[in-house]
Scaffold this motif. Structure first.
Motif, mmCIF file in Angstrom:
data_model
loop_
_atom_site.group_PDB
_atom_site.id
_atom_site.type_symbol
_atom_site.label_atom_id
_atom_site.label_comp_id
_atom_site.label_asym_id
_atom_site.label_seq_id
_atom_site.Cartn_x
_atom_site.Cartn_y
_atom_site.Cartn_z
ATOM 1 N N SER A 83 -41.353 -21.826 3.070
ATOM 2 C CA SER A 83 -41.418 -22.244 1.558
ATOM 3 C C SER A 83 -42.039 -21.026 0.670
ATOM 4 C CB SER A 83 -42.213 -23.312 1.480
ATOM 5 O OG SER A 83 -43.381 -23.278 2.053
ATOM 6 N N HIS A 84 -42.739 -20.075 1.432
ATOM 7 C CA HIS A 84 -43.447 -18.941 0.670
ATOM 8 C C HIS A 84 -42.285 -17.975 0.230
ATOM 9 C CE1 HIS A 84 -47.593 -19.970 1.878
ATOM 10 N NE2 HIS A 84 -47.019 -21.089 1.269
ATOM 11 N N ASN A 85 -42.861 -17.025 -1.015
ATOM 12 C CA ASN A 85 -41.952 -15.934 -1.228
ATOM 13 C C ASN A 85 -42.160 -14.809 -0.459
ATOM 14 O OD1 ASN A 85 -40.529 -17.170 -3.201
ATOM 15 N ND2 ASN A 85 -41.727 -16.581 -4.946
ATOM 16 N N MET A 86 -41.252 -13.999 -0.270
ATOM 17 C CA MET A 86 -41.351 -12.788 0.622
ATOM 18 C C MET A 86 -40.982 -11.645 -0.399
ATOM 19 S SD MET A 86 -40.332 -13.207 4.539
ATOM 20 C CE MET A 86 -40.668 -11.575 5.017
ATOM 21 N N GLU A 87 -41.414 -10.342 -0.287
ATOM 22 C CA GLU A 87 -40.664 -9.214 -0.983
ATOM 23 C C GLU A 87 -39.452 -8.677 -0.404
ATOM 24 O OE1 GLU A 87 -41.746 -8.067 -4.034
ATOM 25 O OE2 GLU A 87 -42.899 -10.046 -4.024
ATOM 26 N N VAL A 88 -38.232 -8.403 -1.130
ATOM 27 C CA VAL A 88 -37.179 -7.867 -0.553
ATOM 28 C C VAL A 88 -37.089 -6.561 -1.332
ATOM 29 C CG1 VAL A 88 -34.871 -8.225 -0.565
ATOM 30 C CG2 VAL A 88 -36.302 -10.300 -0.432
ATOM 31 N N PRO A 89 -36.992 -5.357 -0.527
ATOM 32 C CA PRO A 89 -36.926 -4.160 -1.081
ATOM 33 C C PRO A 89 -35.357 -3.820 -1.689
ATOM 34 C CG PRO A 89 -36.516 -3.845 1.430
ATOM 35 C CD PRO A 89 -36.785 -5.320 0.840
ATOM 36 N N VAL A 90 -35.194 -3.166 -2.906
ATOM 37 C CA VAL A 90 -34.113 -2.719 -3.560
ATOM 38 C C VAL A 90 -33.705 -1.665 -2.692
ATOM 39 C CG1 VAL A 90 -33.010 -2.339 -5.646
ATOM 40 C CG2 VAL A 90 -34.773 -3.784 -5.827
ATOM 41 N N VAL A 91 -32.408 -1.865 -2.216
ATOM 42 C CA VAL A 91 -31.722 -1.054 -1.176
ATOM 43 C C VAL A 91 -30.597 -0.581 -2.020
ATOM 44 C CG1 VAL A 91 -30.863 -0.334 1.119
ATOM 45 C CG2 VAL A 91 -33.008 -2.056 1.052
ATOM 46 N N LYS A 92 -30.549 0.859 -2.158
ATOM 47 C CA LYS A 92 -29.330 1.487 -2.667
ATOM 48 C C LYS A 92 -28.658 2.594 -1.932
ATOM 49 C CE LYS A 92 -28.183 3.842 -7.250
ATOM 50 N NZ LYS A 92 -28.708 4.445 -8.192
ATOM 51 N N LYS A 93 -27.354 2.449 -1.801
ATOM 52 C CA LYS A 93 -26.658 3.529 -0.987
ATOM 53 C C LYS A 93 -25.817 4.108 -2.048
ATOM 54 C CE LYS A 93 -26.594 1.215 3.437
ATOM 55 N NZ LYS A 93 -25.969 0.977 4.529
ATOM 56 N N THR A 94 -25.823 5.503 -1.954
ATOM 57 C CA THR A 94 -25.089 6.158 -2.772
ATOM 58 C C THR A 94 -24.028 7.499 -1.912
ATOM 59 O OG1 THR A 94 -26.678 6.204 -4.513
ATOM 60 C CG2 THR A 94 -25.095 7.863 -4.868
ATOM 61 N N GLU A 95 -23.111 7.751 -2.475
ATOM 62 C CA GLU A 95 -22.414 8.819 -1.730
ATOM 63 C C GLU A 95 -22.449 10.225 -2.365
ATOM 64 O OE1 GLU A 95 -18.751 8.515 0.157
ATOM 65 O OE2 GLU A 95 -19.288 6.745 1.075
ATOM 66 N N TYR A 96 -22.724 11.310 -1.651
ATOM 67 C CA TYR A 96 -22.884 12.402 -2.436
ATOM 68 C C TYR A 96 -21.934 13.365 -1.601
ATOM 69 C CZ TYR A 96 -27.057 10.995 -4.779
ATOM 70 O OH TYR A 96 -27.995 10.490 -5.477
ATOM 71 N N ASP A 97 -21.417 14.479 -2.292
ATOM 72 C CA ASP A 97 -20.665 15.599 -1.617
ATOM 73 C C ASP A 97 -21.774 16.840 -1.215
ATOM 74 O OD1 ASP A 97 -18.164 14.737 -2.018
ATOM 75 O OD2 ASP A 97 -18.152 15.236 -4.107
ATOM 76 N N LEU A 98 -21.657 17.173 0.045
ATOM 77 C CA LEU A 98 -22.683 18.236 0.438
ATOM 78 C C LEU A 98 -22.432 19.624 0.546
ATOM 79 C CD1 LEU A 98 -25.159 18.915 2.158
ATOM 80 C CD2 LEU A 98 -23.709 18.511 4.044
ATOM 81 N N SER A 99 -23.049 20.570 -0.299
ATOM 82 C CA SER A 99 -22.253 22.047 -0.304
ATOM 83 C C SER A 99 -22.892 22.790 0.683
ATOM 84 C CB SER A 99 -22.854 22.513 -1.820
ATOM 85 O OG SER A 99 -24.195 22.646 -1.893
ATOM 86 N N HIS A 100 -24.138 22.447 1.019
ATOM 87 C CA HIS A 100 -24.849 23.366 2.127
ATOM 88 C C HIS A 100 -26.175 22.742 2.482
ATOM 89 C CE1 HIS A 100 -26.597 25.243 -1.343
ATOM 90 N NE2 HIS A 100 -27.414 25.563 -0.582
ATOM 91 N N ILE A 101 -26.675 23.308 3.642
ATOM 92 C CA ILE A 101 -28.066 23.061 3.974
ATOM 93 C C ILE A 101 -28.928 24.206 3.621
ATOM 94 C CG2 ILE A 101 -29.568 22.593 5.907
ATOM 95 C CD1 ILE A 101 -27.100 21.310 7.338
#
Length: 162
Positions: A83-101
């Motif tokens: 019955s108690h509250n827990m914290e839930v993280p805001v998780v975001k996934k984003t796609e990027y294009d990779l140019s190089h390392i």
């Protein structure tokens, strides 16, 4: 005492504190589900298993959560009254294009909003796949997962040229 303002006076509100989005939000422990996210022992985790014990002498049913830390992969177990509250993280996934390392091991990513160079090449299978695609001179799309102010590359795929 009254305050009056003339037309040429400007009212300015100074920013105090962080008005940005929160890193977490509360949710009742009994409302969390397998496959969702929760902070277990202060670590952002994907919930793998939930078991609920019957109410004890203090009147609360207890939920035991087993999860996997989304950044380290470590298994974490934690219990909370249902019955108690827990914290839930805001998780975001984003796609990027990779140019190089970069030489110092950071991914050089870009999307429609600009360039990003603050995510390290991950260790393990995803990192090896990124390096292989670059070696084969393929166009690479990298999925970045962000939560609690941290970011990690969680997936990479070769994109076919259109």
């Amino acid at each position: 005492m009254s305050t009056t303002f003339t037309e040429d006076e400007e009212f300015v509100i100074e920013a105090a504190g962080n008005a940005g989005a929160s890193l977490t939000y509360p949710s009742q422990a009994s409302a969390l589900r397998k496959g969702g996210y929760a902070l277990l022992k202060s670590k952002p985790c994907k919930i793998l298993e939930i078991s609920t014990a019957k109410p004890g002498k203090h009147g609360h049913a207890k939920c035991t959560f087993r999860g996997k830390d989304i950044f380290t992969g470590a298994m974490v177990e934690d219990s909370h009254p249902s019955s108690h509250n827990m914290e839930v993280p805001v998780v975001k996934k984003t796609e990027y294009d990779l140019s190089h390392i970069s030489r110092d091991g950071f991914l050089c990513l870009f999307d429609g909003e600009g360039e990003k160079q603050d995510v390290r090449v991950p260790e393990g299978e995803v990192g090896e796949r990124i390096k292989m695609y670059l070696k084969e001179e393929k166009i690479v799309s990298v999925t970045i997962q962000a939560a609690m102010g941290q970011e990690i590359a969680v997936d990479a795929k070769a994109v076919s040229e259109d």
